[in-house]
Write a protein that holds these residues in place. Sequence first.
Motif, PDB file in Angstrom:
ATOM      1  N   MET A 100      26.950  43.369  34.212  1.00 35.91           N
ATOM      2  CA  MET A 100      26.698  44.815  34.212  1.00 35.91           C
ATOM      3  C   MET A 100      26.072  45.241  35.534  1.00 35.91           C
ATOM      4  N   ILE A 101      25.122  44.455  36.006  1.00 36.02           N
ATOM      5  CA  ILE A 101      24.418  44.779  37.240  1.00 36.02           C
ATOM      6  C   ILE A 101      25.353  44.656  38.439  1.00 36.02           C
ATOM      7  N   VAL A 102      26.146  43.588  38.458  1.00 40.15           N
ATOM      8  CA  VAL A 102      27.128  43.391  39.528  1.00 40.15           C
ATOM      9  C   VAL A 102      28.137  44.545  39.543  1.00 40.15           C
ATOM     10  N   THR A 103      28.564  44.962  38.375  1.00 40.45           N
ATOM     11  CA  THR A 103      29.543  46.041  38.267  1.00 40.45           C
ATOM     12  C   THR A 103      28.985  47.353  38.798  1.00 40.45           C
ATOM     13  N   GLU A 104      27.699  47.593  38.585  1.00 40.11           N
ATOM     14  CA  GLU A 104      27.062  48.828  39.041  1.00 40.11           C
ATOM     15  C   GLU A 104      26.616  48.736  40.498  1.00 40.11           C
ATOM     16  N   ALA A 105      25.903  47.660  40.841  1.00 38.20           N
ATOM     17  CA  ALA A 105      25.345  47.528  42.186  1.00 38.20           C
ATOM     18  C   ALA A 105      26.382  47.103  43.217  1.00 38.20           C
ATOM     19  N   GLY A 106      27.531  46.615  42.753  1.00 34.80           N
ATOM     20  CA  GLY A 106      28.550  46.096  43.669  1.00 34.80           C
ATOM     21  C   GLY A 106      29.204  47.121  44.566  1.00 34.80           C
ATOM     22  N   VAL A 107      28.911  48.406  44.357  1.00 38.70           N
ATOM     23  CA  VAL A 107      29.432  49.443  45.266  1.00 38.70           C
ATOM     24  C   VAL A 107      28.613  49.493  46.555  1.00 38.70           C
ATOM     25  N   HIS A 108      27.519  48.736  46.624  1.00 43.85           N
ATOM     26  CA  HIS A 108      26.679  48.696  47.830  1.00 43.85           C
ATOM     27  C   HIS A 108      27.545  48.317  49.036  1.00 43.85           C
ATOM     28  N   PRO A 109      27.347  48.964  50.179  1.00 40.39           N
ATOM     29  CA  PRO A 109      28.210  48.699  51.342  1.00 40.39           C
ATOM     30  C   PRO A 109      28.149  47.285  51.886  1.00 40.39           C
ATOM     31  N   ARG A 110      27.090  46.526  51.575  1.00 39.22           N
ATOM     32  CA  ARG A 110      27.025  45.147  52.046  1.00 39.22           C
ATOM     33  C   ARG A 110      27.950  44.221  51.246  1.00 39.22           C
ATOM     34  N   VAL A 111      28.350  44.625  50.061  1.00 43.69           N
ATOM     35  CA  VAL A 111      29.092  43.735  49.165  1.00 43.69           C
ATOM     36  C   VAL A 111      30.552  43.646  49.586  1.00 43.69           C
ATOM     37  N   SER A 112      30.991  42.421  49.850  1.00 41.09           N
ATOM     38  CA  SER A 112      32.382  42.192  50.254  1.00 41.09           C
ATOM     39  C   SER A 112      33.242  41.716  49.100  1.00 41.09           C
ATOM     40  N   ALA A 113      32.632  41.062  48.110  1.00 38.32           N
ATOM     41  CA  ALA A 113      33.378  40.551  46.961  1.00 38.32           C
ATOM     42  C   ALA A 113      32.403  40.327  45.815  1.00 38.32           C
ATOM     43  N   LEU A 114      32.956  40.262  44.615  1.00 33.88           N
ATOM     44  CA  LEU A 114      32.170  40.082  43.396  1.00 33.88           C
ATOM     45  C   LEU A 114      32.560  38.776  42.728  1.00 33.88           C
ATOM     46  N   ALA A 115      31.581  38.109  42.113  1.00 30.41           N
ATOM     47  CA  ALA A 115      31.845  36.891  41.343  1.00 30.41           C
ATOM     48  C   ALA A 115      31.193  37.037  39.973  1.00 30.41           C
ATOM     49  N   TYR A 116      31.997  36.865  38.941  1.00 23.47           N
ATOM     50  CA  TYR A 116      31.524  36.967  37.556  1.00 23.47           C
ATOM     51  C   TYR A 116      31.591  35.580  36.932  1.00 23.47           C
ATOM     52  N   VAL A 117      30.483  35.147  36.330  1.00 29.33           N
ATOM     53  CA  VAL A 117      30.416  33.835  35.685  1.00 29.33           C
ATOM     54  C   VAL A 117      30.121  34.064  34.199  1.00 29.33           C
ATOM     55  N   ALA A 118      31.155  33.905  33.351  1.00 31.10           N
ATOM     56  CA  ALA A 118      31.006  34.170  31.910  1.00 31.10           C
ATOM     57  C   ALA A 118      30.235  35.468  31.709  1.00 31.10           C
ATOM     58  N   ALA A 119      30.684  36.524  32.374  1.00 27.53           N
ATOM     59  CA  ALA A 119      29.883  37.733  32.502  1.00 27.53           C
ATOM     60  C   ALA A 119      30.558  38.969  31.917  1.00 27.53           C
ATOM     61  N   ARG A 120      29.735  39.927  31.548  1.00 30.47           N
ATOM     62  CA  ARG A 120      30.232  41.249  31.179  1.00 30.47           C
ATOM     63  C   ARG A 120      30.860  41.904  32.400  1.00 30.47           C
ATOM     64  N   ALA A 121      31.921  42.647  32.186  1.00 35.68           N
ATOM     65  CA  ALA A 121      32.562  43.366  33.288  1.00 35.68           C
ATOM     66  C   ALA A 121      33.097  44.690  32.753  1.00 35.68           C
ATOM     67  N   PRO A 122      32.206  45.626  32.429  1.00 37.20           N
ATOM     68  CA  PRO A 122      32.647  46.893  31.847  1.00 37.20           C
ATOM     69  C   PRO A 122      33.302  47.803  32.871  1.00 37.20           C
ATOM     70  N   ASP A 123      34.052  48.758  32.372  1.00 35.73           N
ATOM     71  CA  ASP A 123      34.548  49.837  33.216  1.00 35.73           C
ATOM     72  C   ASP A 123      33.461  50.900  33.302  1.00 35.73           C
ATOM     73  N   ALA A 124      33.621  51.839  34.208  1.00 39.21           N
ATOM     74  CA  ALA A 124      32.622  52.892  34.364  1.00 39.21           C
ATOM     75  C   ALA A 124      32.508  53.698  33.074  1.00 39.21           C
ATOM     76  N   GLY A 125      31.296  53.821  32.550  1.00 38.63           N
ATOM     77  CA  GLY A 125      31.054  54.601  31.355  1.00 38.63           C
ATOM     78  C   GLY A 125      31.494  53.954  30.058  1.00 38.63           C
ATOM     79  N   GLU A 126      31.984  52.729  30.122  1.00 36.10           N
ATOM     80  CA  GLU A 126      32.525  52.086  28.928  1.00 36.10           C
ATOM     81  C   GLU A 126      31.411  51.608  27.993  1.00 36.10           C
ATOM     82  N   ASP A 127      31.654  51.724  26.691  1.00 30.01           N
ATOM     83  CA  ASP A 127      30.761  51.197  25.674  1.00 30.01           C
ATOM     84  C   ASP A 127      31.098  49.713  25.506  1.00 30.01           C
ATOM     85  N   TYR A 128      30.311  48.855  26.154  1.00 27.72           N
ATOM     86  CA  TYR A 128      30.621  47.429  26.119  1.00 27.72           C
ATOM     87  C   TYR A 128      30.528  46.881  24.699  1.00 27.72           C
TER      88      TYR A 128
END
Length: 256
Positions: A100-128
């Motif tokens: 959830m945090i990666v999905t939200e904070a990952g828009v930060h300009p320093r972020v080049s790629a995301l890695a999810y490890v057995a992780a939640r990956a919601p869409d924007a506004g989605e009820d997980y």
Amino acid sequence: MVTDRRTLLGAALAAGATTLAAPLRAATLPRADHVVLVHGLFADGSSWGEVIPLLQARGLDVTSVQNPLTSLAEAVAACSRVLDRQPGATVLAGHSFAGMIVTEAGVHPRVSALAYVAARAPDAGEDYAALAATYPAPPAAAGIVFDGDEGRLSEATFLRDFAPDLPPARARALYAAQWPFRRSLTTERTRHAAWRHRPSVYAVSTQDRVIDPGLQRFMARRMRAETVELAASHVSLLSQPRAVADLILRAAGRAS
């Protein structure tokens, strides 16, 4: 079975083995020299302790965020402060709830790629929670206990469902150090879906008893993530740190 051509599937080679149907295309991912790691529920920043030295040995600068597990906004703020300190391209990796945090904070300009490890990956506004309810209920959910507003896993559930592929003594030590979370945290929603704008990789745990493996595959497929399947419990970052480190290295544009 996932049919997306970018998803890597196959039968497990052996207990604790990584399943790869084809090599991940590291060359197509931007090169990064920095990695920021975020832990999920029932853990703290030390949960990445087996992965960190493997990444450092490859010359990556690594920071493990101490996630407050109080509110999504506060967790994202803690992550963003660490991202602000990175001098260049950074892979942002999250385990479990930290997706959830990666999905939200990952828009930060320093972020080049995301890695999810057995992780939640919601869409924007989605009820997980509503999404997760369309899959089998994970066994660990029944073992969450609350002291007022603070939640944690019972010891029996921690050993049986959270970390069953770790030596019992190691799992008990992790249980003793688990970080409690605030009840309202699990119902919050992201405002952004960084995976729509950043290349992503995903490690599915095929023996997960915290997040249903089928749900993990769905989320990985939806984000068109480069995916690896691990014959592991929810804590693959501890039981199979080499495989998780290799995935993060690929997200950093480096061959394993």
